[in-house]
Design a protein around this motif. Structure first.
Motif, mmCIF file in Angstrom:
data_model
loop_
_atom_site.group_PDB
_atom_site.id
_atom_site.type_symbol
_atom_site.label_atom_id
_atom_site.label_comp_id
_atom_site.label_asym_id
_atom_site.label_seq_id
_atom_site.Cartn_x
_atom_site.Cartn_y
_atom_site.Cartn_z
ATOM 1 N N ALA A 34 -6.681 7.928 9.086
ATOM 2 C CA ALA A 34 -5.857 6.716 8.968
ATOM 3 C C ALA A 34 -4.378 7.063 9.081
ATOM 4 N N ARG A 35 -3.963 8.105 8.413
ATOM 5 C CA ARG A 35 -2.552 8.512 8.476
ATOM 6 C C ARG A 35 -2.146 8.857 9.902
ATOM 7 N N TYR A 36 -3.027 9.553 10.607
ATOM 8 C CA TYR A 36 -2.746 9.889 12.006
ATOM 9 C C TYR A 36 -2.648 8.627 12.850
ATOM 10 N N PRO A 43 -5.256 1.750 16.580
ATOM 11 C CA PRO A 43 -6.024 0.827 15.738
ATOM 12 C C PRO A 43 -7.026 1.572 14.865
ATOM 13 N N THR A 44 -7.435 0.923 13.804
ATOM 14 C CA THR A 44 -8.446 1.504 12.924
ATOM 15 C C THR A 44 -9.775 1.632 13.653
ATOM 16 N N TYR A 45 -10.192 0.584 14.336
ATOM 17 C CA TYR A 45 -11.510 0.526 14.961
ATOM 18 C C TYR A 45 -11.517 1.259 16.288
ATOM 19 N N ASP A 46 -12.493 2.144 16.473
ATOM 20 C CA ASP A 46 -12.678 2.883 17.717
ATOM 21 C C ASP A 46 -14.145 2.726 18.137
ATOM 22 N N LYS A 81 -13.593 2.127 7.439
ATOM 23 C CA LYS A 81 -12.618 1.220 8.066
ATOM 24 C C LYS A 81 -11.921 0.361 7.005
ATOM 25 N N ASP A 82 -12.678 -0.113 6.038
ATOM 26 C CA ASP A 82 -12.067 -0.894 4.959
ATOM 27 C C ASP A 82 -10.988 -0.074 4.254
ATOM 28 N N TYR A 83 -11.300 1.163 3.943
ATOM 29 C CA TYR A 83 -10.339 2.038 3.273
ATOM 30 C C TYR A 83 -9.127 2.298 4.169
ATOM 31 N N GLN A 84 -9.372 2.575 5.438
ATOM 32 C CA GLN A 84 -8.266 2.811 6.363
ATOM 33 C C GLN A 84 -7.372 1.574 6.480
#
Length: 89
Positions: A34-36, A43-46, A81-84
Motif C-alpha cells: 500500500a505504501r508503495y 490503485p489498490t486493486y490490481d 484491499k480493505d486495509y490498503q
C-alpha cells in the motif's frame, strides 16, 4: 478408522495458530505494498495480480477443495484491499 475428535481439534487449533501468524505477516506485507502504491500513484486493486493468484490457487488445490480455496483467497485479498484503502485515508 475411528476419528479421535480431541486430537483432530487440537491439530486444527495448531493450524489456526499458524494461519494467524501467516495472516498477520501477509497484512504487514500488504501495508508495504500500500505504501508503495500510494507513493507511486497506483490503485489498490490490481485485477491481473488477483487473477494470477486465483489461477494458481485453483491449479494447486485438490478438486474437492478448489472452490473453498478460491473463496478463502478472495476473502484474504478483499481484507488486504480493505486495509490498503484504510491506509489511503
Amino acid at each position: 478408522m475411528e476419528l479421535n475428535l480431541e486430537k483432530t481439534r487440537a491439530e486444527i487449533s495448531r493450524i489456526n495458530d499458524e494461519m494467524l501468524k501467516l495472516f498477520i505477516k501477509r497484512m504487514q506485507l500488504s501495508r508495504d505494498v500500500a505504501r508503495y502504491k500510494i507513493a507511486n500513484g497506483l490503485p489498490t486493486y490490481d485485477a491481473k495480480r488477483e487473477q494470477a493468484i486465483l489461477d494458481k490457487v485453483k491449479e494447486n488445490s485438490p478438486r474437492e477443495f478448489a472452490p473453498y480455496a478460491e473463496k478463502f483467497f478472495r476473502t484474504v485479498m478483499d481484507l488486504s484491499k480493505d486495509y490498503q484503502n484504510e491506509l489511503r485515508k
